[in-house]
Design a protein around this motif. Structure first.
Motif, PDB file in Angstrom:
ATOM      1  N   ALA A  34     -13.450 -10.909  14.115  1.00 34.28           N
ATOM      2  CA  ALA A  34     -14.451 -10.538  13.111  1.00 34.28           C
ATOM      3  C   ALA A  34     -15.264  -9.317  13.530  1.00 34.28           C
ATOM      4  O   ALA A  34     -15.887  -8.666  12.686  1.00 34.28           O
ATOM      5  N   LYS A  35     -15.258  -8.982  14.807  1.00 37.99           N
ATOM      6  CA  LYS A  35     -15.984  -7.803  15.286  1.00 37.99           C
ATOM      7  C   LYS A  35     -15.273  -6.506  14.914  1.00 37.99           C
ATOM      8  O   LYS A  35     -15.867  -5.433  14.977  1.00 37.99           O
ATOM      9  N   LEU A  36     -14.003  -6.617  14.544  1.00 37.99           N
ATOM     10  CA  LEU A  36     -13.216  -5.435  14.190  1.00 37.99           C
ATOM     11  C   LEU A  36     -13.287  -5.214  12.679  1.00 37.99           C
ATOM     12  O   LEU A  36     -13.281  -6.177  11.912  1.00 37.99           O
ATOM     13  N   PRO A  37     -13.325  -3.968  12.244  1.00 38.46           N
ATOM     14  CA  PRO A  37     -13.391  -3.721  10.799  1.00 38.46           C
ATOM     15  C   PRO A  37     -12.105  -4.192  10.108  1.00 38.46           C
ATOM     16  O   PRO A  37     -11.012  -4.088  10.668  1.00 38.46           O
ATOM     17  N   LEU A  38     -12.271  -4.707   8.896  1.00 43.26           N
ATOM     18  CA  LEU A  38     -11.105  -5.107   8.110  1.00 43.26           C
ATOM     19  C   LEU A  38     -10.411  -3.855   7.582  1.00 43.26           C
ATOM     20  O   LEU A  38     -11.064  -2.836   7.317  1.00 43.26           O
ATOM     21  N   PRO A  39      -9.098  -3.912   7.413  1.00 43.44           N
ATOM     22  CA  PRO A  39      -8.360  -2.726   6.959  1.00 43.44           C
ATOM     23  C   PRO A  39      -8.620  -2.432   5.490  1.00 43.44           C
ATOM     24  O   PRO A  39      -8.980  -3.327   4.716  1.00 43.44           O
ATOM     25  N   PRO A  40      -8.414  -1.182   5.081  1.00 43.10           N
ATOM     26  CA  PRO A  40      -8.548  -0.861   3.660  1.00 43.10           C
ATOM     27  C   PRO A  40      -7.529  -1.661   2.846  1.00 43.10           C
ATOM     28  O   PRO A  40      -6.413  -1.892   3.299  1.00 43.10           O
ATOM     29  N   GLY A  41      -7.951  -2.111   1.684  1.00 37.84           N
ATOM     30  CA  GLY A  41      -7.071  -2.890   0.812  1.00 37.84           C
ATOM     31  C   GLY A  41      -7.305  -4.379   0.902  1.00 37.84           C
ATOM     32  O   GLY A  41      -6.878  -5.126   0.026  1.00 37.84           O
ATOM     33  N   LEU A  58       0.811  -1.214   0.000  1.00 27.61           N
ATOM     34  CA  LEU A  58       0.000   0.000   0.000  1.00 27.61           C
ATOM     35  C   LEU A  58       0.846   1.267   0.000  1.00 27.61           C
ATOM     36  O   LEU A  58       0.543   2.202  -0.733  1.00 27.61           O
ATOM     37  N   ARG A  59       1.898   1.294   0.824  1.00 29.35           N
ATOM     38  CA  ARG A  59       2.818   2.441   0.871  1.00 29.35           C
ATOM     39  C   ARG A  59       4.210   1.932   1.201  1.00 29.35           C
ATOM     40  O   ARG A  59       4.356   0.918   1.867  1.00 29.35           O
ATOM     41  N   GLU A  60       5.219   2.665   0.765  1.00 26.19           N
ATOM     42  CA  GLU A  60       6.582   2.188   0.981  1.00 26.19           C
ATOM     43  C   GLU A  60       7.013   2.325   2.430  1.00 26.19           C
ATOM     44  O   GLU A  60       6.475   3.120   3.197  1.00 26.19           O
ATOM     45  N   LEU A  61       8.017   1.515   2.771  1.00 27.96           N
ATOM     46  CA  LEU A  61       8.664   1.557   4.073  1.00 27.96           C
ATOM     47  C   LEU A  61      10.142   1.814   3.856  1.00 27.96           C
ATOM     48  O   LEU A  61      10.743   1.253   2.940  1.00 27.96           O
ATOM     49  N   LEU A  62      10.727   2.644   4.718  1.00 25.06           N
ATOM     50  CA  LEU A  62      12.116   3.056   4.561  1.00 25.06           C
ATOM     51  C   LEU A  62      12.972   2.541   5.714  1.00 25.06           C
ATOM     52  O   LEU A  62      12.460   2.129   6.761  1.00 25.06           O
ATOM     53  N   LEU A  63      14.279   2.592   5.517  1.00 19.88           N
ATOM     54  CA  LEU A  63      15.257   2.141   6.508  1.00 19.88           C
ATOM     55  C   LEU A  63      14.961   2.738   7.883  1.00 19.88           C
ATOM     56  O   LEU A  63      14.749   3.938   8.016  1.00 19.88           O
ATOM     57  N   GLY A  64      14.961   1.873   8.891  1.00 19.23           N
ATOM     58  CA  GLY A  64      14.813   2.304  10.271  1.00 19.23           C
ATOM     59  C   GLY A  64      13.388   2.567  10.711  1.00 19.23           C
ATOM     60  O   GLY A  64      13.156   2.835  11.893  1.00 19.23           O
ATOM     61  N   ALA A  65      12.439   2.490   9.792  1.00 20.91           N
ATOM     62  CA  ALA A  65      11.041   2.755  10.169  1.00 20.91           C
ATOM     63  C   ALA A  65      10.598   1.742  11.223  1.00 20.91           C
ATOM     64  O   ALA A  65      10.874   0.546  11.111  1.00 20.91           O
ATOM     65  N   GLY A  66       9.912   2.229  12.228  1.00 19.30           N
ATOM     66  CA  GLY A  66       9.299   1.334  13.196  1.00 19.30           C
ATOM     67  C   GLY A  66       8.080   0.685  12.563  1.00 19.30           C
ATOM     68  O   GLY A  66       7.292   1.361  11.902  1.00 19.30           O
ATOM     69  N   LEU A  67       7.955  -0.616  12.768  1.00 19.60           N
ATOM     70  CA  LEU A  67       6.811  -1.341  12.219  1.00 19.60           C
ATOM     71  C   LEU A  67       5.957  -1.874  13.350  1.00 19.60           C
ATOM     72  O   LEU A  67       6.472  -2.295  14.383  1.00 19.60           O
ATOM     73  N   LEU A  68       4.663  -1.867  13.134  1.00 22.54           N
ATOM     74  CA  LEU A  68       3.718  -2.509  14.030  1.00 22.54           C
ATOM     75  C   LEU A  68       2.971  -3.529  13.166  1.00 22.54           C
ATOM     76  O   LEU A  68       2.462  -3.182  12.106  1.00 22.54           O
ATOM     77  N   VAL A  69       2.970  -4.780  13.603  1.00 16.41           N
ATOM     78  CA  VAL A  69       2.291  -5.846  12.869  1.00 16.41           C
ATOM     79  C   VAL A  69       1.186  -6.398  13.756  1.00 16.41           C
ATOM     80  O   VAL A  69       1.440  -6.835  14.877  1.00 16.41           O
ATOM     81  N   ARG A  70      -0.044  -6.351  13.243  1.00 16.25           N
ATOM     82  CA  ARG A  70      -1.189  -6.931  13.939  1.00 16.25           C
ATOM     83  C   ARG A  70      -1.622  -8.184  13.191  1.00 16.25           C
ATOM     84  O   ARG A  70      -1.619  -8.216  11.959  1.00 16.25           O
ATOM     85  N   THR A  71      -2.013  -9.203  13.945  1.00 12.80           N
ATOM     86  CA  THR A  71      -2.386 -10.494  13.376  1.00 12.80           C
ATOM     87  C   THR A  71      -3.840 -10.789  13.700  1.00 12.80           C
ATOM     88  O   THR A  71      -4.262 -10.621  14.841  1.00 12.80           O
ATOM     89  N   ARG A  72      -4.584 -11.241  12.694  1.00 13.24           N
ATOM     90  CA  ARG A  72      -5.965 -11.658  12.933  1.00 13.24           C
ATOM     91  C   ARG A  72      -6.266 -12.940  12.168  1.00 13.24           C
ATOM     92  O   ARG A  72      -5.671 -13.201  11.129  1.00 13.24           O
ATOM     93  N   ILE A  73      -7.189 -13.710  12.717  1.00 17.86           N
ATOM     94  CA  ILE A  73      -7.663 -14.911  12.044  1.00 17.86           C
ATOM     95  C   ILE A  73      -8.860 -14.514  11.191  1.00 17.86           C
ATOM     96  O   ILE A  73      -9.829 -13.941  11.693  1.00 17.86           O
ATOM     97  N   LEU A  74      -8.766 -14.816   9.888  1.00 15.91           N
ATOM     98  CA  LEU A  74      -9.871 -14.529   8.976  1.00 15.91           C
ATOM     99  C   LEU A  74     -10.849 -15.689   8.867  1.00 15.91           C
ATOM    100  O   LEU A  74     -12.053 -15.484   8.763  1.00 15.91           O
ATOM    101  N   SER A  75     -10.320 -16.919   8.851  1.00 13.11           N
ATOM    102  CA  SER A  75     -11.203 -18.080   8.721  1.00 13.11           C
ATOM    103  C   SER A  75     -10.546 -19.292   9.349  1.00 13.11           C
ATOM    104  O   SER A  75      -9.322 -19.388   9.423  1.00 13.11           O
ATOM    105  N   VAL A  76     -11.393 -20.200   9.805  1.00 11.79           N
ATOM    106  CA  VAL A  76     -10.955 -21.485  10.348  1.00 11.79           C
ATOM    107  C   VAL A  76     -11.859 -22.536   9.716  1.00 11.79           C
ATOM    108  O   VAL A  76     -13.086 -22.415   9.764  1.00 11.79           O
ATOM    109  N   GLU A  77     -11.237 -23.533   9.113  1.00  6.66           N
ATOM    110  CA  GLU A  77     -11.979 -24.633   8.511  1.00  6.66           C
ATOM    111  C   GLU A  77     -11.459 -25.936   9.102  1.00  6.66           C
ATOM    112  O   GLU A  77     -10.596 -25.923   9.973  1.00  6.66           O
ATOM    113  N   GLU A  78     -11.956 -27.058   8.611  1.00  6.01           N
ATOM    114  CA  GLU A  78     -11.586 -28.356   9.180  1.00  6.01           C
ATOM    115  C   GLU A  78     -10.073 -28.555   9.229  1.00  6.01           C
ATOM    116  O   GLU A  78      -9.534 -28.952  10.255  1.00  6.01           O
TER     117      GLU A  78
END
Length: 185
Positions: A151-158, A76-96
């Protein structure tokens, strides 16, 4: 790996991981090389799996785990050297036998969504050879409860730019050479 409490406005239900863009991740265009977006989510995935009791302890206890069989990245947008990153993880689906995860990568310094990464994973009994297997019922119930919370939280743009889900993709199966339960028995 740095795991911190959510900041104001961050969803507390999503496992969160912070790191920085490393010098080795920078390409000749002076931004983060495409290959390193999956590196950026690796530790976040391990941390999330541990919070769901689906990490190393589960593997040691059961001889089962999961393997990533498909990865998709939306830049979606570029990342540059030294940028702090925050990564959030969510489960979209669970099947057998399968699960779909979404990682949201933010520039933590400038507060923007930089990329989305989706993993599609298959549950396996470790081999040799590894075999696709149903997710054990207690684990599946736990993962489904987490998915319902996410699933109660809105999905991010993109997010709508990802290819089809497991349910829509009838061609999705165990990787070539793996023996599935039905083929062996």
């Amino acid at each position: 790996m740095e795991v911190l409490e959510p900041r104001n406005g961050e969803p507390s239900d999503l496992p969160t991981h912070r790191l920085k863009v490393e010098p080795a991740w920078i390409d000749t265009n002076n931004h983060m090389n495409a290959a390193y977006y999956t590196v950026a989510v690796k530790d976040a995935a391990l941390y999330a799996h541990d919070t769901w009791d689906y990490g190393d302890d589960f593997r040691i206890r059961t001889g089962e785990s999961n393997f990533v069989v498909d990865t998709q990245v939306i830049y979606l947008r570029e990342l540059l050297l030294g940028a702090g990153l925050l990564v959030r993880t969510r489960i979209l689906s669970v099947e057998e036998k399968r699960m779909s995860l979404l990682f949201e990568i933010f520039n933590d310094d400038l507060d923007y969504l930089a990329a989305l990464v989706r993993y599609r994973v298959i549950h396996v009994r470790l081999g040799p050879p590894p075999r696709a297997a149903a997710i054990p019922s207690p684990l599946r119930r736990r993962l489904e409860m987490v998915r319902e919370s996410h699933a109660k939280l809105p999905l991010p743009p993109g997010h709508e730019r990802f290819r089809s889900s497991f349910s829509e993709d009838t061609r999705m199966s165990a990787p070539r050479g793996w023996v599935t339960r039905g083929e062996r028995e």
